[in-house]
Motif scaffolding. Sequence first.
Motif, PDB file in Angstrom:
ATOM      1  N   MET A 169       0.661  -0.878   0.548  1.00 40.97           N
ATOM      2  CA  MET A 169       0.236  -0.112   0.249  1.00 40.97           C
ATOM      3  C   MET A 169       0.813   1.047  -0.050  1.00 40.97           C
ATOM      4  SD  MET A 169      -2.922   0.836   2.344  1.00 40.97           S
ATOM      5  CE  MET A 169      -2.126   0.240   3.892  1.00 40.97           C
ATOM      6  N   ARG A 170       0.344   2.340  -1.245  1.00 45.09           N
ATOM      7  CA  ARG A 170       1.168   3.852  -1.002  1.00 45.09           C
ATOM      8  C   ARG A 170       0.422   4.740  -0.522  1.00 45.09           C
ATOM      9  NH1 ARG A 170       5.238   3.656  -4.748  1.00 45.09           N
ATOM     10  NH2 ARG A 170       4.901   5.922  -5.023  1.00 45.09           N
ATOM     11  N   VAL A 171       0.652   5.058   0.806  1.00 39.03           N
ATOM     12  CA  VAL A 171       0.370   6.043   1.580  1.00 39.03           C
ATOM     13  C   VAL A 171       1.132   7.660   1.476  1.00 39.03           C
ATOM     14  CG1 VAL A 171      -0.270   6.570   4.078  1.00 39.03           C
ATOM     15  CG2 VAL A 171      -0.497   4.546   3.295  1.00 39.03           C
ATOM     16  N   LEU A 172       0.154   8.408   1.639  1.00 37.30           N
ATOM     17  CA  LEU A 172       0.600  10.023   1.227  1.00 37.30           C
ATOM     18  C   LEU A 172       0.345  10.866   3.085  1.00 37.30           C
ATOM     19  CD1 LEU A 172       1.850  13.034   0.978  1.00 37.30           C
ATOM     20  CD2 LEU A 172      -0.479  13.092  -0.659  1.00 37.30           C
ATOM     21  N   LEU A 173       0.962  11.187   3.299  1.00 33.49           N
ATOM     22  CA  LEU A 173       0.625  11.419   5.276  1.00 33.49           C
ATOM     23  C   LEU A 173       0.965  13.343   4.479  1.00 33.49           C
ATOM     24  CD1 LEU A 173      -0.038  11.077   8.191  1.00 33.49           C
ATOM     25  CD2 LEU A 173       2.783  11.501   8.553  1.00 33.49           C
ATOM     26  N   ILE A 174      -0.150  13.749   5.629  1.00 32.44           N
ATOM     27  CA  ILE A 174      -0.454  15.393   5.333  1.00 32.44           C
ATOM     28  C   ILE A 174       0.287  15.808   6.864  1.00 32.44           C
ATOM     29  CG2 ILE A 174      -1.819  17.105   4.496  1.00 32.44           C
ATOM     30  CD1 ILE A 174      -0.812  15.088   2.362  1.00 32.44           C
ATOM     31  N   GLY A 175       1.411  16.635   6.777  1.00 29.84           N
ATOM     32  CA  GLY A 175       0.786  17.372   7.867  1.00 29.84           C
ATOM     33  C   GLY A 175       2.628  17.570   8.166  1.00 29.84           C
ATOM     34  N   SER A 176       3.332  18.187   9.570  1.00 28.97           N
ATOM     35  CA  SER A 176       3.922  18.255   9.982  1.00 28.97           C
ATOM     36  C   SER A 176       4.024  18.484  10.876  1.00 28.97           C
ATOM     37  CB  SER A 176       4.455  20.269   9.551  1.00 28.97           C
ATOM     38  OG  SER A 176       3.772  20.675   9.820  1.00 28.97           O
ATOM     39  N   GLY A 177       3.144  17.568  12.085  1.00 27.35           N
ATOM     40  CA  GLY A 177       4.457  18.304  13.105  1.00 27.35           C
ATOM     41  C   GLY A 177       4.213  16.790  14.219  1.00 27.35           C
ATOM     42  N   GLY A 178       4.163  16.927  15.719  1.00 24.79           N
ATOM     43  CA  GLY A 178       4.564  15.603  16.439  1.00 24.79           C
ATOM     44  C   GLY A 178       3.111  14.617  16.243  1.00 24.79           C
ATOM     45  N   ARG A 179       2.053  14.742  15.778  1.00 21.34           N
ATOM     46  CA  ARG A 179       1.137  14.395  15.659  1.00 21.34           C
ATOM     47  C   ARG A 179       1.492  13.537  14.416  1.00 21.34           C
ATOM     48  NH1 ARG A 179      -3.521  17.005  15.935  1.00 21.34           N
ATOM     49  NH2 ARG A 179      -2.387  18.441  14.407  1.00 21.34           N
ATOM     50  N   GLU A 180       1.807  13.774  13.166  1.00 17.66           N
ATOM     51  CA  GLU A 180       1.814  13.386  11.917  1.00 17.66           C
ATOM     52  C   GLU A 180       3.402  12.502  11.699  1.00 17.66           C
ATOM     53  OE1 GLU A 180      -0.853  16.279  11.867  1.00 17.66           O
ATOM     54  OE2 GLU A 180       1.068  16.948  12.101  1.00 17.66           O
ATOM     55  N   HIS A 181       4.364  13.064  12.856  1.00 16.78           N
ATOM     56  CA  HIS A 181       5.646  12.009  13.104  1.00 16.78           C
ATOM     57  C   HIS A 181       5.285  10.781  13.933  1.00 16.78           C
ATOM     58  CE1 HIS A 181      10.382  11.673  14.912  1.00 16.78           C
ATOM     59  NE2 HIS A 181       9.789  10.473  13.835  1.00 16.78           N
ATOM     60  N   ALA A 182       4.392  10.803  14.777  1.00 17.22           N
ATOM     61  CA  ALA A 182       3.810   9.273  15.658  1.00 17.22           C
ATOM     62  C   ALA A 182       3.021   8.754  14.490  1.00 17.22           C
ATOM     63  CB  ALA A 182       3.141   9.515  16.542  1.00 17.22           C
ATOM     64  N   LEU A 183       2.450   9.625  13.779  1.00 13.11           N
ATOM     65  CA  LEU A 183       1.581   8.883  12.535  1.00 13.11           C
ATOM     66  C   LEU A 183       2.124   8.141  11.286  1.00 13.11           C
ATOM     67  CD1 LEU A 183      -0.833  11.190  12.118  1.00 13.11           C
ATOM     68  CD2 LEU A 183      -1.543   9.183  13.036  1.00 13.11           C
ATOM     69  N   ALA A 184       3.182   8.694  11.266  1.00 11.97           N
ATOM     70  CA  ALA A 184       4.336   8.004   9.729  1.00 11.97           C
ATOM     71  C   ALA A 184       5.450   6.881  10.697  1.00 11.97           C
ATOM     72  CB  ALA A 184       5.620   9.409  10.138  1.00 11.97           C
ATOM     73  N   LEU A 229      -4.031   5.328  -0.349  1.00 10.63           N
ATOM     74  CA  LEU A 229      -4.640   6.396   0.507  1.00 10.63           C
ATOM     75  C   LEU A 229      -3.561   7.518   0.782  1.00 10.63           C
ATOM     76  CD1 LEU A 229      -6.133   5.874   2.621  1.00 10.63           C
ATOM     77  CD2 LEU A 229      -4.435   4.856   4.328  1.00 10.63           C
ATOM     78  N   ALA A 230      -4.544   8.605   1.549  1.00 10.60           N
ATOM     79  CA  ALA A 230      -3.736   9.370   2.187  1.00 10.60           C
ATOM     80  C   ALA A 230      -4.426   9.870   3.419  1.00 10.60           C
ATOM     81  CB  ALA A 230      -4.708  10.802   1.100  1.00 10.60           C
ATOM     82  N   VAL A 231      -3.686  10.286   4.065  1.00  7.16           N
ATOM     83  CA  VAL A 231      -3.573  10.529   5.965  1.00  7.16           C
ATOM     84  C   VAL A 231      -3.723  12.042   6.369  1.00  7.16           C
ATOM     85  CG1 VAL A 231      -3.497   9.431   8.011  1.00  7.16           C
ATOM     86  CG2 VAL A 231      -3.444   7.975   6.061  1.00  7.16           C
ATOM     87  N   VAL A 232      -5.071  12.618   6.341  1.00  7.96           N
ATOM     88  CA  VAL A 232      -4.871  13.780   6.671  1.00  7.96           C
ATOM     89  C   VAL A 232      -4.516  14.290   7.946  1.00  7.96           C
ATOM     90  CG1 VAL A 232      -5.421  16.555   6.132  1.00  7.96           C
ATOM     91  CG2 VAL A 232      -5.994  14.197   5.073  1.00  7.96           C
ATOM     92  N   GLY A 233      -2.951  14.973   9.091  1.00  2.09           N
ATOM     93  CA  GLY A 233      -3.266  14.989  10.255  1.00  2.09           C
ATOM     94  C   GLY A 233      -3.737  16.288  11.212  1.00  2.09           C
ATOM     95  N   PRO A 234      -3.805  17.466  10.259  1.00  4.10           N
ATOM     96  CA  PRO A 234      -4.302  18.463  11.090  1.00  4.10           C
ATOM     97  C   PRO A 234      -5.694  18.857  10.915  1.00  4.10           C
ATOM     98  CG  PRO A 234      -1.939  18.897  10.041  1.00  4.10           C
ATOM     99  CD  PRO A 234      -2.526  17.731   9.426  1.00  4.10           C
TER     100      PRO A 234
END
Length: 413
Positions: free
Chosen positions: A1-16, A65-70
């Motif tokens: 699965m190819r995933v794109l994560l949107i965001g730049s904060g601590g939440r997104e680092h944890a998600l990454a 899949l795209a995952v939007v963090g903020p």
Amino acid sequence: MRVLLIGSGGREHALALGLAADPSVDFLAAAPGNPGIAQVAELHEVKATDPAAVAALAVELAADLAVVGPEAPLVAGVADAVRAKGIACFGPSAAAAQLEGSKAFAKDVMAAAGVPTARSYACTGADEVRRALDDLGAPYVVKNDGLAAGKGVVVTDDRDAAERHAADCGRVVIEEYLSGPEVSLFVVTDGTAAVPLMPAQDFKRLADGDQGPNTGGMGAYAPLDWAPDDLVPRVLAETVEPTLAEMRRRGTPFAGLLYVGLALTPDGPKVIEFNARFGDPETQVVLALLETPLGGLLNAAATGTLAGHPPLRWRDGAAITVVVASRNYPGTPRTGDVIEGAEVPGVIHAGTARRDDGALITAGGRVLSVTATGPDLVAAREAAYALVNGVRLDGAQYRTDIALSAVEGRITL
């Protein structure tokens, strides 16, 4: 699965970190990301709140899949734009994200759904504000109706301060104060099925002893051994399921992450707020304990197949995160300060950047979320603060009492 994560904060680092650890994820990109996320994902310089640009990047990367963090990209319609390209997206539509984008909208939904929450008034002028404050009394709770990065709420006994905050915001929701310990519950949903994650507790005030101004969050821990055994099923029955049903009735089903902020009052759990995304810093501790692969879970919610997803599995033990903030936070933070000792496992990046010479520097208010696990909360606390002590940052601010009241058994219901 190819995933794109949107965001730049601590939440997104944890998600990454969670996504990168999922065997089903064979490619991970992030936009715009941060230096910590860069260790596990390919970064792309795309503005997170630009729906067209994010959707174009998802197409270019052939994302599954795209995952939007903020919250701001969700309210801007990023999830809608991505789905319009035929790509699954974890995150609610712009219409559904109004559960966070407008406090007044959320209160209207709660009222229609019969959700237990505080009495409140939506106010737009000084006279309305004064009448609401008179009726509800102190402590005064004044919330900016719109997005404010977790810092739009003032809770105070100072009437003048309450009125000033209302005047600064323009449109506000004024609520009665809810007493009792606060709990954050994340619920993954595809709009119909709802899967609760582990409850956590965060710490909003800047300083020890819950002193100082409200912030976006200065730390969190899980699990909550002191919480009632029936907390999660009760909140699902009284709050989550009626809210999802009301959103479907309105033609704007909510699919993504419903964050339920609760006060455990003497009359039972009542909703303080809804958010439309993972909370920060609670995500750091909840995902540290989640054993179930994250990518598969989020993809099930994004594709409407959550009802068939296997039950969640959790690691034993406890997790704690301590936020390290820059000088002047939560005011205008000082940026550009060099950070040392932060590029080690357990240190999650939030407001960081790379200088041209490669040095890691501050680039925001909440700089790091220092996260550790242990067989129990005492051990997790010791490990987290040992990591904090290894970070060197001029003017760093952090609380020394995260989870201390739980460790000492001082939380009462």
